[in-house]
Design a protein around this motif. Structure first.
Motif, PDB file in Angstrom:
ATOM      1  N   LEU A  49       0.819  -1.223   0.000  1.00 22.20           N
ATOM      2  CA  LEU A  49       0.000   0.000   0.000  1.00 22.20           C
ATOM      3  C   LEU A  49       0.847   1.264   0.000  1.00 22.20           C
ATOM      4  N   ILE A  50       2.162   1.136   0.118  1.00 21.69           N
ATOM      5  CA  ILE A  50       3.032   2.318   0.204  1.00 21.69           C
ATOM      6  C   ILE A  50       2.897   3.150  -1.075  1.00 21.69           C
ATOM      7  N   GLY A  51       2.656   4.452  -0.897  1.00 20.85           N
ATOM      8  CA  GLY A  51       2.564   5.364  -2.043  1.00 20.85           C
ATOM      9  C   GLY A  51       1.193   5.409  -2.693  1.00 20.85           C
ATOM     10  N   LYS A  52       0.252   4.563  -2.259  1.00 23.09           N
ATOM     11  CA  LYS A  52      -1.072   4.530  -2.881  1.00 23.09           C
ATOM     12  C   LYS A  52      -2.044   5.446  -2.135  1.00 23.09           C
ATOM     13  N   ARG A  53      -3.110   5.815  -2.838  1.00 25.56           N
ATOM     14  CA  ARG A  53      -4.204   6.605  -2.231  1.00 25.56           C
ATOM     15  C   ARG A  53      -5.225   5.614  -1.668  1.00 25.56           C
ATOM     16  N   VAL A  54      -5.401   5.602  -0.335  1.00 24.55           N
ATOM     17  CA  VAL A  54      -6.214   4.585   0.333  1.00 24.55           C
ATOM     18  C   VAL A  54      -7.389   5.270   1.030  1.00 24.55           C
ATOM     19  N   ALA A  55      -8.625   4.815   0.725  1.00 20.31           N
ATOM     20  CA  ALA A  55      -9.828   5.364   1.343  1.00 20.31           C
ATOM     21  C   ALA A  55     -10.082   4.647   2.675  1.00 20.31           C
ATOM     22  N   ILE A  56     -10.286   5.434   3.763  1.00 19.75           N
ATOM     23  CA  ILE A  56     -10.531   4.918   5.109  1.00 19.75           C
ATOM     24  C   ILE A  56     -11.836   5.530   5.612  1.00 19.75           C
TER      25      ILE A  56
END
Length: 658
Positions: A123-130
């Motif tokens: 997940l490093i560097g990705k845009r993650v929805a929380i």
């Protein structure tokens, strides 16, 4: 005694009605709660109803957004007593919460075709929805991650952002994602479980006594087997581990509950009967809806299969070991043909290509050739180590690209011709001017030549007698002048063709006057032919540039003269008006005519049948360009050995008002 029992029952009922538990429900947390035909249903709702019965409390359900519920549970003065949320198994919340109710987990969800998420490093560097406040958010608050966090109010909002390309990954709880995935077919499960959690009832710490009652009732339900029945009903799985602590206390509480239920048996029985009837109706409705959806899915599957079988492109699914799983059989024989190869000549190695696509988990497109046809081969990875192979015939598109390249080359040739024409024009003018002076000089020197001839009878010029030499020189001058004029005409045609735009100056022009001027300028060429003139009365007027229209008519007259035999040719020039909308100039000859292939190409730049006698192939191309610039049309009909008719159609100009 009977009245005493009745009074006791009423007293118990009033006490039961006065105490209540307000249960906050988030309407988008299926399958734990949802609303069907206006009726609240779900595992948590039914479980809270039973807890309310065991604790002698009335359950009040209030439906709010997730953010409102999270805010309420942190507010001691809120009207919400209890909510159901998920907590990570290795982290505790700051609030008072019940025993675990049901295990769950969260994992990564991505778009189809994206790489699999094996661990947090991916997940490093990705845009993650929380989802803000969810158990994923609680877990990550103690574990900073090296990705770009995007907070959302709902998991569904995260899915929407991902389909719009605004996030790369959504970390979502599995129960909710299972409901959302059918609504977002472009999204798939992209990892194994990353966080484990459990559903709990959560309340503010000031309601810890209430939470103790809820826990006691919850444990009693687990011991009695009612909890397992609810789990089997809503999730299809049972609970095998039984909590045996405080058995005596729960047994005593159960006895009290049974006594209370007996006291209010008639009322409770009526309530249960009504509830069961409602639930039965709801279940029947749900069953009918599911059967209807099943029929629709079967119909849709048949339609989808029919579409796949009917499309002209080949569609084939292969496994990783090259087993053909399904195909619509369109052009599938190409994949095994030795003549089906890459455009650069390399043979097709299908197994190596499939292995590469599965290893990289990314699609690959190859341009292929087969005999005189061109194809596009697309290989896309799909689930379970499979690929789908698409074959599309691109022969027509390939031919269109070739035609476009040819048109571009012709356009470049036109621009090059304009430059060459400019460079040739200057020396050609010098040649014409010099030849004219040389001819005049020879005429002026003629008396001197005659006088010298008398004095020296044996005088020779270039080895020839003077009279013969002068005649040859005069003929050479005429030949040079004629050749220079021919070069000048070709240069003029090239310059007209290469003009970037035609004249924008337009005025009302009389077609009769255009014809008359053109006849005067071509009088020397048409004098050996029979020419008939038929001009419309009143005169036809159009908008345009007089000189450009004269250029069109002169070119058409010259072409008619070239097509006819001198002394036998008949040329008819006519102007007329059609339906008060169009004006026409027609030029008809009885010359050699043209076949169909020549007629189809006659307006192409540089195409000519008279190249051996100096034709440049630009005359009709320029004429067509001028006519189109004035919203007109050039129409041609011709037959071999019978003649040609060319019509110039132009919009009729309206009469100007005084």
């Amino acid at each position: 005694m009977r009245y005493l029992l009745l009074a006791l029952a009423l007293l118990c009922f009033n006490s039961y009605a006065e105490q209540s538990i307000t249960f906050g429900v988030h309407s988008k947390t299926a399958p734990l709660e949802w609303r069907n035909n206006g009726v609240d249903q779900g595992f948590n709702i039914e479980l809270m109803d039973r807890i309310g019965q065991l604790t002698n409390r009335r359950i009040i359900v209030r439906r709010k957004s997730f953010q409102e519920l999270v805010s309420d549970v942190h507010n001691p003065d809120s009207d919400i007593d209890v909510i159901a949320v998920v907590s990570p198994v290795n982290l505790g919340r700051q609030l008072s919460q019940s025993d675990p109710i049901y295990a769950t987990h969260a994992k990564a969800y991505t778009l189809h075709g994206k790489g699999y998420i094996n661990d947090w490093q991916d997940l490093i560097g990705k845009r993650v929805a929380i989802k803000k406040g969810a158990f994923v958010d609680v877990y990550l608050s103690g574990y900073p991650q090296e990705f770009e966090r995007v907070d959302v109010d709902l998991y569904e909002t995260g899915f929407q952002l991902m389909t719009q390309g605004k996030v790369d990954v959504v970390l979502a709880e599995s129960f909710v994602a299972r409901r959302l995935l059918p609504l977002y077919p472009a999204i798939r499960s992209g990892s194994d479980a990353l966080i484990y959690g459990a559903f709990n009832f959560v309340a503010n710490n000031q309601r810890s006594a209430l939470m103790t009652e809820i826990n006691d009732a919850l444990r009693q339900l687990k011991l009695s087997g009612e909890y397992d029945a609810l789990v089997n009903k809503w999730f299809g799985t049972g609970r095998e581990k039984v909590d045996l602590t405080s058995t005596q206390k729960r047994t005593f509480a159960l006895a009290i509950v049974v006594s209370i239920i007996s006291a209010i048996g008639m009322i409770f029985t009526g309530f249960v009967s009504i509830s069961l009837r409602k639930q039965k109706r709801a279940l029947k409705t749900e069953l009918a809806q599911r059967l209807d959806i099943q029929r629709q899915l079967v119909s849709l599957s048949k339609q989808f299969q029919s579409v796949l079988d009917g499309i002209p492109n080949g569609v084939t699914i292969y496994s990783h070991d090259m087993q053909k799983l399904w195909s619509n059989d369109n052009n599938i024989e190409l994949l095994s043909s030795a003549e089906f190869h890459h455009e650069d000549g390399r043979p097709l190695e299908l197994q190596a290509l499939v292995t590469q696509v599965l290893a990289k988990q990314s699609s690959q497109i190859e341009e292929m050739a087969y005999l005189q046809q061109f194809w596009q081969l697309q290989v896309h990875p799909i689930a379970d180590n499979q690929v789908v192979i698409l074959l599309e015939d691109t022969t027509e598109a390939h031919q269109l690209r070739q035609a476009n390249d040819e048109a571009s080359r012709l356009a470049s040739l036109g621009e090059l011709s304009a430059g060459i024409a400019h460079e040739i024009n200057n020396p050609t003018g010098l040649i014409v001017h010099s030849i004219s002076q040389l001819q005049q000089a020879m005429a002026d020197c003629q008396p001197a030549f005659d006088s010298y001839q008398k004095q020296n009878p044996f005088w020779l010029i270039t080895g020839l007698p003077p009279e013969q030499a002068l005649a040859e020189a005069s003929h050479s001058c005429n030949t040079i002048e004629e050749g220079a004029q021919r070069i000048s005409r070709i240069v003029s045609d090239l310059k007209r063709y290469a003009l970037p735009t035609l004249s924008s100056e337009q005025e009302r022009v009389s077609l009769n006057e255009v014809v008359n001027v053109s006849l005067r300028l071509t009088a020397n060429q048409i004098k050996t032919f029979q020419v008939s003139i038929q001009l419309s009365q009143p005169a036809a007027w159009v908008y345009g540039d007089a000189q450009q229209l004269q250029q069109v008519v002169i070119n058409l007259i010259q072409n008619a003269c070239h097509a006819c035999e001198s002394g036998k040719g008949h040329i008819v020039i006519e102007t007329r008006i059609i339906a008060d909308e169009q004006a026409i100039i027609s030029i008809t000859d009885n010359g050699c005519g043209m076949n169909r292939s020549t007629l189809a190409r006659v307006t192409e730049p540089f195409f000519t049948t008279r190249r051996s006698v100096g034709g440049s192939g630009l005359g009709l191309s320029v004429c067509s360009r001028i006519v189109k610039a004035y919203n007109g049309e050039l129409q041609m009909t011709s037959k071999l050995k019978q003649g040609t008719c060319i019509k110039v159609r132009l919009p009729l100009a309206k009469e100007e008002s005084n």
